[in-house]
Scaffold this motif. Structure first.
Motif, short mmCIF file in Angstrom:
data_model
loop_
_atom_site.label_atom_id
_atom_site.label_comp_id
_atom_site.label_asym_id
_atom_site.label_seq_id
_atom_site.Cartn_x
_atom_site.Cartn_y
_atom_site.Cartn_z
N SER A 200 0.82 -1.22 0.00
CA SER A 200 0.00 0.00 0.00
C SER A 200 0.85 1.27 0.00
O SER A 200 0.38 2.33 -0.41
N LEU A 201 2.11 1.17 0.45
CA LEU A 201 2.99 2.34 0.45
C LEU A 201 3.36 2.78 -0.97
O LEU A 201 3.77 3.93 -1.17
N TYR A 202 3.25 1.89 -1.94
CA TYR A 202 3.65 2.19 -3.31
C TYR A 202 2.44 2.44 -4.23
O TYR A 202 2.55 2.37 -5.44
N LEU A 203 1.29 2.71 -3.62
CA LEU A 203 0.11 3.10 -4.37
C LEU A 203 0.00 4.62 -4.40
O LEU A 203 0.14 5.27 -3.35
N THR A 204 -0.25 5.18 -5.55
CA THR A 204 -0.36 6.64 -5.70
C THR A 204 -1.61 6.99 -6.50
O THR A 204 -2.22 6.12 -7.13
N ASP A 205 -1.98 8.24 -6.46
CA ASP A 205 -3.07 8.79 -7.27
C ASP A 205 -4.35 7.96 -7.10
O ASP A 205 -4.84 7.75 -6.00
N THR A 206 -4.89 7.49 -8.22
CA THR A 206 -6.16 6.76 -8.20
C THR A 206 -6.06 5.48 -7.38
O THR A 206 -7.01 5.12 -6.66
N ALA A 207 -4.94 4.79 -7.46
CA ALA A 207 -4.77 3.54 -6.71
C ALA A 207 -4.78 3.80 -5.21
O ALA A 207 -5.34 3.01 -4.43
N MET A 208 -4.18 4.92 -4.77
CA MET A 208 -4.18 5.25 -3.35
C MET A 208 -5.59 5.56 -2.86
O MET A 208 -6.01 5.14 -1.78
N LEU A 209 -6.36 6.31 -3.66
CA LEU A 209 -7.75 6.59 -3.29
C LEU A 209 -8.57 5.31 -3.22
O LEU A 209 -9.42 5.15 -2.33
N TRP A 210 -8.33 4.40 -4.15
CA TRP A 210 -9.03 3.11 -4.12
C TRP A 210 -8.71 2.35 -2.85
O TRP A 210 -9.60 1.79 -2.20
N TRP A 211 -7.44 2.35 -2.45
CA TRP A 211 -7.04 1.60 -1.25
C TRP A 211 -7.64 2.23 0.01
O TRP A 211 -8.03 1.50 0.94
N ARG A 212 -7.72 3.55 0.07
CA ARG A 212 -8.35 4.19 1.22
C ARG A 212 -9.82 3.75 1.35
O ARG A 212 -10.31 3.48 2.45
N ARG A 213 -10.51 3.65 0.23
CA ARG A 213 -11.90 3.22 0.26
C ARG A 213 -12.02 1.75 0.69
O ARG A 213 -12.90 1.41 1.49
N ARG A 214 -11.14 0.90 0.19
CA ARG A 214 -11.19 -0.51 0.55
C ARG A 214 -10.84 -0.73 2.02
O ARG A 214 -11.41 -1.60 2.68
N ARG A 215 -9.91 0.09 2.55
CA ARG A 215 -9.59 -0.02 3.98
C ARG A 215 -10.79 0.35 4.82
O ARG A 215 -11.05 -0.27 5.87
N GLY A 216 -11.54 1.36 4.38
CA GLY A 216 -12.76 1.70 5.09
C GLY A 216 -13.77 0.56 5.07
O GLY A 216 -14.44 0.29 6.08
N ASP A 217 -13.86 -0.13 3.92
CA ASP A 217 -14.77 -1.28 3.84
C ASP A 217 -14.34 -2.40 4.77
O ASP A 217 -15.17 -3.07 5.40
N VAL A 218 -13.03 -2.60 4.89
CA VAL A 218 -12.51 -3.64 5.79
C VAL A 218 -12.84 -3.30 7.24
O VAL A 218 -13.26 -4.16 8.04
N GLU A 219 -12.66 -2.03 7.61
CA GLU A 219 -12.94 -1.62 8.98
C GLU A 219 -14.43 -1.74 9.31
O GLU A 219 -14.79 -2.04 10.45
N ARG A 220 -15.30 -1.51 8.33
CA ARG A 220 -16.74 -1.64 8.56
C ARG A 220 -17.21 -3.09 8.50
O ARG A 220 -18.35 -3.39 8.83
#
Length: 339
Positions: A200-220
């Protein structure tokens, strides 16, 4: 027995004597003798009837006694049957209870044995791990502190993987994941959670935004990403084109050797990597089919049988032919100068 106490079928002594006397005395008139005989016979029949009546009463008494005995025996049999059935039910209940206790004891012993076996296996695994750690410590001590420092230096100097910005391109996704896998092996990252965090440290731009959303889904709790394979599946689901393999096959069929063969080999290799189920035979056929006629003829003359050999031979031909190709522009410029 008759009512007068004489036996059945017998007559009185007086009657017998009188009949006998009448028979032997010829002076008695015949008509009187017949009357006396008939009277004796009637008397005897009367006695027989009385005897038969007495016997019928006795038979009735015997039948009544037999019915009473039969009823008594039947009642005794029913009581005995009920008693035996009760004993059988009692024995069956005791047997089933004992069988259930035996099964419970056997199950406890079986579970206890399984637990002991698991403990023994765990102890064996711990022992093997301790032996491996001990062997590693021995090798480390034998190699010395300098070797340990050089290993740490090599790990630190491992090249970082290129970042991924979210381009929907199969080649970019595959290269990013392959670079991560190589990096994990170089620095010794083995834990699944550490792999996900590092990737996840090497994700940028659109991929980073995607990962932030998926992390939120995991937490929920709406999504589960617990292993690096889960991360790869989610990443490909988002950024890997659905028809990437079909497009790669179509581009491979259209690929032709029109320029430097090194460019052809590079493009061919990239397309083959995007088609995971392409067989070696089909890959060799497509490679040969896209070559220029002179290159294809030379490879056939040399009898290549696999893709790696075909690529190596083709690249060697480029090395020999490239100087001649490079001289053509110079000749053109010289002719232009003369003109």
């Amino acid at each position: 027995m008759a009512k007068n106490g004489n036996p059945v079928g017998s007559v009185s002594d007086d009657t017998q004597e009188k009949g006998h006397e009448e028979l032997v005395n010829p002076t008695v008139p015949k008509k009187e003798r017949m009357k006396d005989i008939l009277a004796a016979i009637d008397s005897r029949l009367t006695q027989v009837e009385e005897s038969v009546s007495g016997m019928g009463a006795q038979v009735e008494d015997l039948e009544a006694e037999d019915a009473a005995i039969h009823t008594a025996i039947k009642g005794m049999m029913l009581k005995l049957e009920e008693s035996l059935q009760g004993e059988i039910d009692k024995v069956r209940e005791e047997f089933m209870g004992e069988l259930a206790r035996m099964r419970e004891v056997q199950e406890r012993e079986h579970n206890s044995m399984l637990a002991r076996m698991e403990e023994m296996q765990a102890d064996s695994a711990r022992m093997e791990a301790m032996q491996a750690d001990l062997a590693l410590c021995k090798r480390t001590l034998a190699a010395g502190a300098s070797t340990s420092s050089s290993i740490e230096a090599k790990r630190i100097e491992a090249p970082k993987p290129k970042s991924f910005g979210g381009m929907r391109n199969a080649r970019e996704v595959d290269n990013f994941l392959w670079g991560l896998d190589q990096y994990f092996g170089a620095v010794g990252i083995m834990e699944e959670d550490a792999k996900i965090k590092t990737a996840s440290l090497y994700l940028t731009d659109t991929a980073m935004l995607w990962w932030r959303r998926r992390r939120g889904d995991v937490e929920r709790g709406t999504c589960t990403i617990s292993t690096f394979d889960d991360f790869v599946k989610e990443l490909k689901k988002q950024f890997y084109p659905e028809n990437a393999e079909d497009e790669a096959r179509a581009r491979l069929r259209r690929l032709k050797h029109t320029g430097p063969i090194c460019d052809y080999v590079r493009e061919f290799t990239n397309l083959v990597l995007e088609i995971p189920d392409l067989s070696d035979k089909d890959a060799l056929f497509n490679f040969m089919d896209g070559l220029q006629s002179w290159t294809k003829t030379e490879l056939r003359r040399r009898g290549v049988q696999d893709l790696a050999t075909a690529i190596a031979v083709a690249e060697s031909l480029v090395d020999f032919s490239s100087p001649r190709e490079s001289t053509k522009p110079k000749e053109k410029r010289s002719s232009y100068a003369k003109g």
